[in-house]
Design a protein around this motif. Structure first.
Motif, PDB file in Angstrom:
ATOM      1  N   VAL A 224     -15.984  41.959 112.720  1.00 16.75           N
ATOM      2  CA  VAL A 224     -14.690  41.600 113.327  1.00 16.75           C
ATOM      3  C   VAL A 224     -13.611  41.356 112.266  1.00 16.75           C
ATOM      4  CG1 VAL A 224     -15.626  40.679 115.479  1.00 16.75           C
ATOM      5  CG2 VAL A 224     -15.225  39.135 113.577  1.00 16.75           C
ATOM      6  N   ARG A 225     -14.057  41.066 111.037  1.00 18.10           N
ATOM      7  CA  ARG A 225     -13.059  40.863 109.977  1.00 18.10           C
ATOM      8  C   ARG A 225     -12.677  42.180 109.301  1.00 18.10           C
ATOM      9  NH1 ARG A 225     -15.237  35.159 107.240  1.00 18.10           N
ATOM     10  NH2 ARG A 225     -14.891  33.910 109.100  1.00 18.10           N
ATOM     11  N   ASP A 226     -13.316  43.265 109.729  1.00 19.51           N
ATOM     12  CA  ASP A 226     -13.026  44.570 109.159  1.00 19.51           C
ATOM     13  C   ASP A 226     -11.726  45.100 109.792  1.00 19.51           C
ATOM     14  OD1 ASP A 226     -13.007  47.169 108.274  1.00 19.51           O
ATOM     15  OD2 ASP A 226     -15.174  47.432 108.488  1.00 19.51           O
ATOM     16  N   ARG A 227     -10.728  45.372 108.943  1.00 20.47           N
ATOM     17  CA  ARG A 227      -9.423  45.781 109.484  1.00 20.47           C
ATOM     18  C   ARG A 227      -9.498  47.138 110.187  1.00 20.47           C
ATOM     19  NH1 ARG A 227      -6.179  43.675 104.312  1.00 20.47           N
ATOM     20  NH2 ARG A 227      -6.372  41.465 104.801  1.00 20.47           N
ATOM     21  N   VAL A 228     -10.438  47.971 109.731  1.00 19.62           N
ATOM     22  CA  VAL A 228     -10.571  49.300 110.344  1.00 19.62           C
ATOM     23  C   VAL A 228     -10.883  49.148 111.832  1.00 19.62           C
ATOM     24  CG1 VAL A 228     -11.915  51.448 110.330  1.00 19.62           C
ATOM     25  CG2 VAL A 228     -11.315  50.333 108.177  1.00 19.62           C
ATOM     26  N   LEU A 229     -11.739  48.180 112.139  1.00 20.25           N
ATOM     27  CA  LEU A 229     -12.114  47.951 113.541  1.00 20.25           C
ATOM     28  C   LEU A 229     -10.887  47.551 114.361  1.00 20.25           C
ATOM     29  CD1 LEU A 229     -14.493  47.583 115.646  1.00 20.25           C
ATOM     30  CD2 LEU A 229     -14.321  45.178 115.093  1.00 20.25           C
ATOM     31  N   THR A 230     -10.064  46.665 113.790  1.00 20.73           N
ATOM     32  CA  THR A 230      -8.862  46.216 114.493  1.00 20.73           C
ATOM     33  C   THR A 230      -7.949  47.400 114.788  1.00 20.73           C
ATOM     34  OG1 THR A 230      -9.064  44.255 113.109  1.00 20.73           O
ATOM     35  CG2 THR A 230      -7.064  44.439 114.417  1.00 20.73           C
ATOM     36  N   VAL A 231      -7.772  48.262 113.773  1.00 29.63           N
ATOM     37  CA  VAL A 231      -6.878  49.411 113.939  1.00 29.63           C
ATOM     38  C   VAL A 231      -7.412  50.334 115.042  1.00 29.63           C
ATOM     39  CG1 VAL A 231      -6.010  51.492 112.782  1.00 29.63           C
ATOM     40  CG2 VAL A 231      -6.029  49.308 111.564  1.00 29.63           C
ATOM     41  N   ILE A 232      -8.741  50.612 114.992  1.00 23.46           N
ATOM     42  CA  ILE A 232      -9.311  51.519 116.002  1.00 23.46           C
ATOM     43  C   ILE A 232      -9.192  50.900 117.397  1.00 23.46           C
ATOM     44  CG2 ILE A 232     -11.435  52.654 116.804  1.00 23.46           C
ATOM     45  CD1 ILE A 232     -12.350  52.853 113.916  1.00 23.46           C
TER      46      ILE A 232
ATOM     47  N   LEU B 130      -6.967  48.733 118.481  1.00 21.79           N
ATOM     48  CA  LEU B 130      -5.573  48.780 118.933  1.00 21.79           C
ATOM     49  C   LEU B 130      -5.204  50.181 119.398  1.00 21.79           C
ATOM     50  CD1 LEU B 130      -3.731  46.501 116.333  1.00 21.79           C
ATOM     51  CD2 LEU B 130      -4.052  46.086 118.786  1.00 21.79           C
ATOM     52  N   PHE B 131      -5.686  51.176 118.662  1.00 23.94           N
ATOM     53  CA  PHE B 131      -5.414  52.562 119.008  1.00 23.94           C
ATOM     54  C   PHE B 131      -6.035  52.878 120.379  1.00 23.94           C
ATOM     55  CE2 PHE B 131      -5.941  57.219 118.516  1.00 23.94           C
ATOM     56  CZ  PHE B 131      -4.608  57.529 118.291  1.00 23.94           C
ATOM     57  N   ALA B 132      -7.249  52.346 120.600  1.00 22.37           N
ATOM     58  CA  ALA B 132      -7.926  52.571 121.878  1.00 22.37           C
ATOM     59  C   ALA B 132      -7.108  51.968 123.025  1.00 22.37           C
ATOM     60  CB  ALA B 132      -9.323  51.954 121.837  1.00 22.37           C
TER      61      ALA B 132
ATOM     62  N   LEU C 156      -3.928  51.537 123.048  1.00 20.11           N
ATOM     63  CA  LEU C 156      -2.756  52.405 123.200  1.00 20.11           C
ATOM     64  C   LEU C 156      -3.097  53.620 124.061  1.00 20.11           C
ATOM     65  CD1 LEU C 156      -0.894  52.610 119.761  1.00 20.11           C
ATOM     66  CD2 LEU C 156       0.067  52.053 121.995  1.00 20.11           C
ATOM     67  N   MET C 157      -4.290  54.163 123.846  1.00 20.55           N
ATOM     68  CA  MET C 157      -4.722  55.332 124.617  1.00 20.55           C
ATOM     69  C   MET C 157      -4.849  54.979 126.099  1.00 20.55           C
ATOM     70  SD  MET C 157      -5.035  57.946 122.648  1.00 20.55           S
ATOM     71  CE  MET C 157      -6.144  59.118 123.410  1.00 20.55           C
ATOM     72  N   ILE C 158      -5.349  53.752 126.358  1.00 18.81           N
ATOM     73  CA  ILE C 158      -5.482  53.326 127.751  1.00 18.81           C
ATOM     74  C   ILE C 158      -4.089  53.195 128.387  1.00 18.81           C
ATOM     75  CG2 ILE C 158      -6.255  51.446 129.262  1.00 18.81           C
ATOM     76  CD1 ILE C 158      -8.550  50.982 127.221  1.00 18.81           C
ATOM     77  N   VAL C 159      -3.158  52.652 127.591  1.00 17.24           N
ATOM     78  CA  VAL C 159      -1.782  52.528 128.090  1.00 17.24           C
ATOM     79  C   VAL C 159      -1.191  53.926 128.328  1.00 17.24           C
ATOM     80  CG1 VAL C 159       0.548  51.733 127.511  1.00 17.24           C
ATOM     81  CG2 VAL C 159      -1.415  50.287 127.018  1.00 17.24           C
ATOM     82  N   ALA C 160      -1.567  54.875 127.467  1.00 19.79           N
ATOM     83  CA  ALA C 160      -1.080  56.247 127.630  1.00 19.79           C
ATOM     84  C   ALA C 160      -1.543  56.813 128.972  1.00 19.79           C
ATOM     85  CB  ALA C 160      -1.577  57.122 126.489  1.00 19.79           C
ATOM     86  N   GLY C 161      -2.702  56.325 129.449  1.00 21.13           N
ATOM     87  CA  GLY C 161      -3.202  56.745 130.760  1.00 21.13           C
ATOM     88  C   GLY C 161      -2.233  56.381 131.868  1.00 21.13           C
ATOM     89  N   LEU C 162      -1.489  55.291 131.663  1.00 15.26           N
ATOM     90  CA  LEU C 162      -0.480  54.844 132.622  1.00 15.26           C
ATOM     91  C   LEU C 162       0.616  55.896 132.744  1.00 15.26           C
ATOM     92  CD1 LEU C 162       0.210  52.210 134.220  1.00 15.26           C
ATOM     93  CD2 LEU C 162       1.583  51.530 132.267  1.00 15.26           C
ATOM     94  N   TRP C 163       1.000  56.413 131.587  1.00 11.22           N
ATOM     95  CA  TRP C 163       2.046  57.445 131.561  1.00 11.22           C
ATOM     96  C   TRP C 163       1.523  58.733 132.210  1.00 11.22           C
ATOM     97  CZ3 TRP C 163       1.885  62.099 128.666  1.00 11.22           C
ATOM     98  CH2 TRP C 163       3.041  62.862 128.732  1.00 11.22           C
TER      99      TRP C 163
ATOM    100  N   MET D 230     -11.755  46.339 126.158  1.00  4.51           N
ATOM    101  CA  MET D 230     -11.070  47.555 126.606  1.00  4.51           C
ATOM    102  C   MET D 230     -11.251  47.742 128.117  1.00  4.51           C
ATOM    103  SD  MET D 230     -11.502  50.438 123.590  1.00  4.51           S
ATOM    104  CE  MET D 230     -13.267  50.457 123.431  1.00  4.51           C
ATOM    105  N   GLY D 231     -12.476  47.500 128.596  1.00  2.00           N
ATOM    106  CA  GLY D 231     -12.761  47.653 130.025  1.00  2.00           C
ATOM    107  C   GLY D 231     -11.954  46.679 130.861  1.00  2.00           C
ATOM    108  N   LEU D 232     -11.884  45.435 130.371  1.00  2.00           N
ATOM    109  CA  LEU D 232     -11.133  44.406 131.091  1.00  2.00           C
ATOM    110  C   LEU D 232      -9.637  44.746 131.114  1.00  2.00           C
ATOM    111  CD1 LEU D 232     -11.684  41.703 132.508  1.00  2.00           C
ATOM    112  CD2 LEU D 232     -11.139  40.548 130.364  1.00  2.00           C
ATOM    113  N   PHE D 233      -9.151  45.238 129.989  1.00  2.00           N
ATOM    114  CA  PHE D 233      -7.740  45.635 129.873  1.00  2.00           C
ATOM    115  C   PHE D 233      -7.432  46.741 130.885  1.00  2.00           C
ATOM    116  CE2 PHE D 233      -4.382  48.139 127.673  1.00  2.00           C
ATOM    117  CZ  PHE D 233      -3.394  47.170 127.665  1.00  2.00           C
ATOM    118  N   LEU D 234      -8.348  47.704 130.982  1.00  2.00           N
ATOM    119  CA  LEU D 234      -8.166  48.815 131.923  1.00  2.00           C
ATOM    120  C   LEU D 234      -8.175  48.291 133.365  1.00  2.00           C
ATOM    121  CD1 LEU D 234      -8.026  51.887 132.472  1.00  2.00           C
ATOM    122  CD2 LEU D 234     -10.520  51.915 132.425  1.00  2.00           C
TER     123      LEU D 234
END
Lengths: 254, 255
Positions: free
Chosen positions: A16-24, A26-28, A30-37, A115-119
């Protein structure tokens, strides 16, 4: 057990302290939000489109995170020689493998669950026919992701990190198609081919059997008995993979 | 077997230990240890010295079980690894953990509960002079600070047997003095310490026994007193004489 819990907690912290995980992650999102569009430009199919696209995003990012992080879990400890610290203490090799797996499982639980909860909340917010099926589908995606983690952890004990990731992704893709192998073998290919197909079918985890994304968007009904049975099979599959990894680790010298 | 002292019962011993590894694409067999006999008595502080490639680190790894001996026997008169502490050479630890988190993690690996592990971490941070850096992530530690946190993690379980691989490496004079103080304290508490070192002055100052390795064998072992009796000019000329002048040795390849 204390040792396994300590290693699991440490692995959770590490990931969880790995920044790469945070970036991925967040990107995920964003992709879910893109589904809204995407939903907004599809005729009267907005809610369905968003759920479909969102669940695919949850699967893809969950599997990518699992494959790439799991591959480095064990290897990094060996390459950076932190195994000297662990194995000079009363830590069993099997406990090490299980601890690493549980730690990443917890991290992925947070990421995939988040991610599932966000969706789910988004479908509620836009009124696209939110259903608990989104959460059930997410739970089954999590089961698939955990299986990929176990497979990758096993491969990482015998080969390089990058190859382990690739093999893990390969197993995931093959697992989506494994039922086709059985279907093909039934088209009059002979007893030997049919037997070989069964072997391949059993060796590759049948991920499609626990994939209820289509049901979550209202396209299919689900045979829950079969899903439960294949779920048990996946749990057994990851157990065997972890036992294999522990066996390889026991034979290693550092 | 080569006893370091005769006055104390053995705590750790290796009998005729050999270690052969297969290396490289051509699967070359290299014998690193060629029949190591060594006994370390309870309460002794023993310096394991020798040229680079003599097999010192491998000897320690075999004692710990990180490597299995090809032949020979290893005996530890302690209750498993729960009573052993180990500092690896050039240690690297988890850089995303703070010093306190790391030591508490090590405590939990020995089965300590959360609070006991935290308290032990606090004690050890004070012992190695890192209280001020307790909350700092290990990636921000200097080499000397890492060495000190490494020694601290080797002492988390208050072990009977402490194995230190080059404990003075990377330390400034103050750090060396602190580590020497820790080793001296362990000796005063009756702990057994085996440490690899290239610094003969430290061995002379801290150790009761000395074992000299060359090309995978112990070529001399005994008390520091006896070594100094053989060489009144100090351990350096003694070491040069025992290892054969140039001190060069490398593991021999076997067909």
């Amino acid at each position: 057990m204390t040792q396994v819990a300590a290693i699991a907690l440490n692995t959770f912290r590490e990931t969880v302290r790995d920044r790469v995980l945070t970036v991925i992650a967040l990107f995920a999102l964003l992709m879910i939000v893109a589904g809204l569009w995407l939903g907004s430009i599809s005729l009267e199919q907005g809610g369905r489109m968003m759920k479909d696209f969102g669940l695919v995003a949850v699967t893809a990012f969950g599997v990518i995170i699992a494959a790439f992080i799991a591959a480095t879990l064990v290897r990094k400890e060996v390459e950076k020689r932190t195994v000297f610290v662990l194995f000079s203490k009363p830590v069993s090799r099997g406990g090490f493998v299980v601890g690493k797996f549980l730690g990443l499982a917890a991290t992925l639980g947070v990421v995939v669950g988040g991610m599932g909860l966000f969706l789910f909340l988004m479908t509620l917010a836009v009124g696209g026919g939110a259903s608990g099926m989104v959460l059930v589908a997410t739970a089954l995606i999590y089961l698939q992701v955990l299986t990929v983690v176990a497979v990758v952890v096993f491969f990482s004990t015998i080969t390089s990190a990058i190859l382990s990731s690739m093999l893990g992704l390969g197993v995931f893709v093959a697992g989506q198609l494994s039922h086709n192998v059985l279907s093909l073998s039934r088209i009059g290919a002979g007893a030997v081919t049919e037997a070989a197909s069964w072997v391949v079918f059993v060796l590759i985890p049948n991920f499609s059997a626990v994939d209820v994304k289509a049901a979550a968007v209202g396209e299919q009904t689900v045979d829950w008995g079969a899903v439960a049975l294949w779920g048990v099979y996946l749990v057994a599959y990851m157990t065997v993979a972890l036992i294999g990894a522990a066996f390889v680790m026991r034979r290693k010298e550092f | 077997m080569t006893p370091i002292t005769t006055s104390t019962p053995p705590l750790a011993s290796l009998r005729a230990v050999t270690k052969t590894v297969v290396t490289g694409l051509r699967r070359r067999r290299v014998t690193i240890l060629k029949g190591v006999d060594l006994t370390v008595g309870r309460g002794d502080v023993v310096g394991l010295v020798g040229p680079n490639g003599a097999g010192k680190t491998t000897t320690v790894k075999v004692l710990l079980g990180l490597m299995r001996p090809t032949t020979g026997e290893v005996d530890l008169a302690v209750e498993g690894l729960g009573d052993v502490g180990y500092l690896p050479e050039n240690p690297y630890f988890y850089d995303y953990l703070s010093g306190r988190e790391f030591l508490a993690f090590c405590g939990r690996l020995f089965g300590m509960g959360g609070r006991a592990a935290e308290e032990r971490a606090t004690e050890l941070l004070a012992d190695v002079g890192l209280t001020d850096a307790a909350g700092v992530h290990l990636r921000k530690y200097s080499k000397g600070m890492l060495q000190r946190i490494g020694i601290a993690q080797a002492l988390v379980n208050d072990p009977q047997l402490v194995l230190l691989d080059e404990p003075m490496t990377g330390l400034d004079p103050i750090g060396r003095l602190e580590v020497k103080g820790i080793i001296q304290r362990l000796h005063d508490q009756g702990r057994t310490v085996l440490f690899n070192s290239h610094i003969l002055a430290d061995v002379e100052e801290l150790c009761t026994g000395i074992a000299v390795m060359k090309a995978g064998r112990i070529v001399w072992a005994g008390t520091v007193e006896r070594a100094l009796a053989e060489s009144p000019d100090g351990l350096e000329p003694f070491f040069m004489r025992v290892v054969g002048g140039d001190g060069a040795s490398a593991p021999e390849a076997t067909p």
